[in-house]
Design an enzyme around this catalytic site. Structure first.
Site, PDB file in Angstrom:
ATOM      1  N   ASP A  61     -10.217  -4.207  -8.322  1.00  0.00           N
ATOM      2  CA  ASP A  61      -9.225  -3.239  -7.872  1.00  0.00           C
ATOM      3  C   ASP A  61      -9.749  -2.640  -6.582  1.00  0.00           C
ATOM      4  O   ASP A  61     -10.761  -1.924  -6.576  1.00  0.00           O
ATOM      5  CB  ASP A  61      -9.028  -2.159  -8.936  1.00  0.00           C
ATOM      6  CG  ASP A  61      -8.040  -1.083  -8.526  1.00  0.00           C
ATOM      7  OD1 ASP A  61      -7.545  -1.122  -7.375  1.00  0.00           O
ATOM      8  OD2 ASP A  61      -7.765  -0.193  -9.346  1.00  0.00           O
ATOM      9  N   VAL A  62      -9.094  -2.955  -5.475  1.00  0.00           N
ATOM     10  CA  VAL A  62      -9.608  -2.547  -4.170  1.00  0.00           C
ATOM     11  C   VAL A  62      -9.633  -1.029  -4.010  1.00  0.00           C
ATOM     12  O   VAL A  62     -10.358  -0.502  -3.160  1.00  0.00           O
ATOM     13  CB  VAL A  62      -8.773  -3.214  -3.051  1.00  0.00           C
ATOM     14  CG1 VAL A  62      -7.421  -2.532  -2.893  1.00  0.00           C
ATOM     15  CG2 VAL A  62      -9.521  -3.217  -1.730  1.00  0.00           C
ATOM     16  N   ASN A  88      -7.653  -8.405   3.231  1.00  0.00           N
ATOM     17  CA  ASN A  88      -6.267  -8.868   3.217  1.00  0.00           C
ATOM     18  C   ASN A  88      -5.396  -8.112   2.217  1.00  0.00           C
ATOM     19  O   ASN A  88      -4.180  -8.071   2.373  1.00  0.00           O
ATOM     20  CB  ASN A  88      -6.243 -10.363   2.912  1.00  0.00           C
ATOM     21  CG  ASN A  88      -4.843 -10.901   2.724  1.00  0.00           C
ATOM     22  OD1 ASN A  88      -4.054 -10.969   3.660  1.00  0.00           O
ATOM     23  ND2 ASN A  88      -4.509 -11.273   1.486  1.00  0.00           N
ATOM     24  N   TYR A 154       4.360   2.536   5.590  1.00  0.00           N
ATOM     25  CA  TYR A 154       3.606   1.285   5.670  1.00  0.00           C
ATOM     26  C   TYR A 154       2.986   1.132   7.062  1.00  0.00           C
ATOM     27  O   TYR A 154       1.796   0.810   7.188  1.00  0.00           O
ATOM     28  CB  TYR A 154       4.517   0.094   5.379  1.00  0.00           C
ATOM     29  CG  TYR A 154       3.864  -1.242   5.655  1.00  0.00           C
ATOM     30  CD1 TYR A 154       2.851  -1.724   4.822  1.00  0.00           C
ATOM     31  CD2 TYR A 154       4.229  -2.001   6.767  1.00  0.00           C
ATOM     32  CE1 TYR A 154       2.225  -2.929   5.090  1.00  0.00           C
ATOM     33  CE2 TYR A 154       3.613  -3.208   7.037  1.00  0.00           C
ATOM     34  CZ  TYR A 154       2.614  -3.676   6.198  1.00  0.00           C
ATOM     35  OH  TYR A 154       1.998  -4.874   6.470  1.00  0.00           O
ATOM     36  N   LYS A 158      -1.121   0.929   8.471  1.00  0.00           N
ATOM     37  CA  LYS A 158      -1.660  -0.103   9.343  1.00  0.00           C
ATOM     38  C   LYS A 158      -2.121   0.471  10.685  1.00  0.00           C
ATOM     39  O   LYS A 158      -3.069  -0.033  11.292  1.00  0.00           O
ATOM     40  CB  LYS A 158      -0.626  -1.216   9.540  1.00  0.00           C
ATOM     41  CG  LYS A 158      -0.308  -1.962   8.248  1.00  0.00           C
ATOM     42  CD  LYS A 158      -1.559  -2.526   7.578  1.00  0.00           C
ATOM     43  CE  LYS A 158      -1.257  -3.362   6.362  1.00  0.00           C
ATOM     44  NZ  LYS A 158      -2.500  -3.936   5.775  1.00  0.00           N
ATOM     45  N   THR A 189       5.796 -15.676   3.472  1.00  0.00           N
ATOM     46  CA  THR A 189       5.048 -15.502   2.228  1.00  0.00           C
ATOM     47  C   THR A 189       5.934 -14.710   1.271  1.00  0.00           C
ATOM     48  O   THR A 189       7.108 -14.446   1.544  1.00  0.00           O
ATOM     49  CB  THR A 189       3.744 -14.728   2.475  1.00  0.00           C
ATOM     50  OG1 THR A 189       4.061 -13.373   2.848  1.00  0.00           O
ATOM     51  CG2 THR A 189       2.922 -15.376   3.584  1.00  0.00           C
TER      52      THR A 189
END
Length: 284
Positions: A61-62, A88, A154, A158, A189
């Protein structure tokens, strides 16, 4: 020029069970690299690659620093080192700034901003000790251009990654460590599929432009993106082989168009308002 074989390098890839991460890991394994890959779902990694000597699937779990520290240590125990790190893992939280709850915003920052920082914090001591390494931080074209209604939060995550990556690049350079910030454009994707992109829990009907942008991405752009994520894997490997890789890399057809449009707006704003902007100077 180093005499080390390139495919002796050990890669550590987060968010590797789908999308860009999955395609990268598959390509790396196919070329004989040593790969530690992480996901919240270890079984998905095993199903993707299978059991192979040069592959270490890790449940991680990042958002948990303890999880990340453990995964990094497992990779080093298994392979002896880490050479290339690919941050990623991430997802898109859709919604107008006003309509998103504090919890929705916090979760997006936890995964997209603080998650990669956990990885960097735990892997940097090893890279510094060996005097080499390469960190790829995967942002988005939305980490340079933020004028997408419905994607403000979002984009903010970033932009944050872009900011600390610029600092990281100069902090780690004296130790022989390269840092590259990747700004992908639209890649085909599952990133925009409904089980990956999160929509707001409490949408506000007044935001017609937000709903329009949301629908356009989920229903029209999704599945019609102009870039191939398998080809992106080739790009990552090529960048990892460069002696002086770039700090900023805008990846994919169409990405440069967004960049040039924003630079034009910024340059014009500087010209149009130069006198007022510089009127604050102290005069003697």
């Amino acid at each position: 020029m180093t005499t080390e074989k390139q495919n002796d390098k050990v890669w550590f890839v987060t968010g590797a069970s789908k999308g860009l991460g999955a395609d990268l890991v598959q390509r790396l394994i196919g070329e004989g690299y040593l790969v530690a890959a992480t996901s919240r779902n270890k079984l998905a990694l095993i199903n993707l690659i299978g059991e192979q000597e040069n592959f270490l699937p890790l449940m991680m779990d990042v958002t948990s620093n303890a999880d990340v520290k453990n995964a990094v240590q497992q990779a080093i125990t298994r392979f002896g080192r880490i050479d290339v790190v690919v941050n990623n893992a991430g997802y898109s939280q859709i919604g107008a700034i006003e309509e998103l709850t504090p919890e929705e915003v916090q979760k997006n920052f936890d995964v997209n901003v603080f998650g990669p920082l956990h990885v960097i914090r735990n892997v940097a001591p090893h890279l510094r000790a060996q005097g080499s390494g390469h960190i790829f931080n995967i942002a988005s074209i939305g980490g340079f251009v933020g004028n997408f209604p419905a994607f403000g939060i979002y984009c903010a995550t970033k932009f944050a990654m872009a900011g600390y990556t610029e600092a990281l690049a100069v902090e780690l350079a004296p130790f022989g460590i390269h840092t590259t910030l990747i700004y992908p454009g639209y890649f085909r994707t599952n990133f925009l599929e409904k089980d990956s992109a999160m929509v707001p829990a409490h949408p506000i009907s007044a935001y017609a432009n937000v709903r329009e942008q949301e629908a356009q991405h989920l229903d029209e752009i999704n599945g019609n993106q102009p870039n191939d994520s398998k080809k992106a894997a080739t790009v990552f490997i090529a960048l990892s082989k460069q002696e002086q890789p770039p700090v900023h890399f805008f990846m994919g057809l169409g990405a440069s168009d967004f960049v040039k449009a924003k630079l034009s707006v910024i340059e014009q704003a500087l010209i149009d308002h130069a006198e007022l902007a510089e009127s604050t100077a102290i005069t003697y």
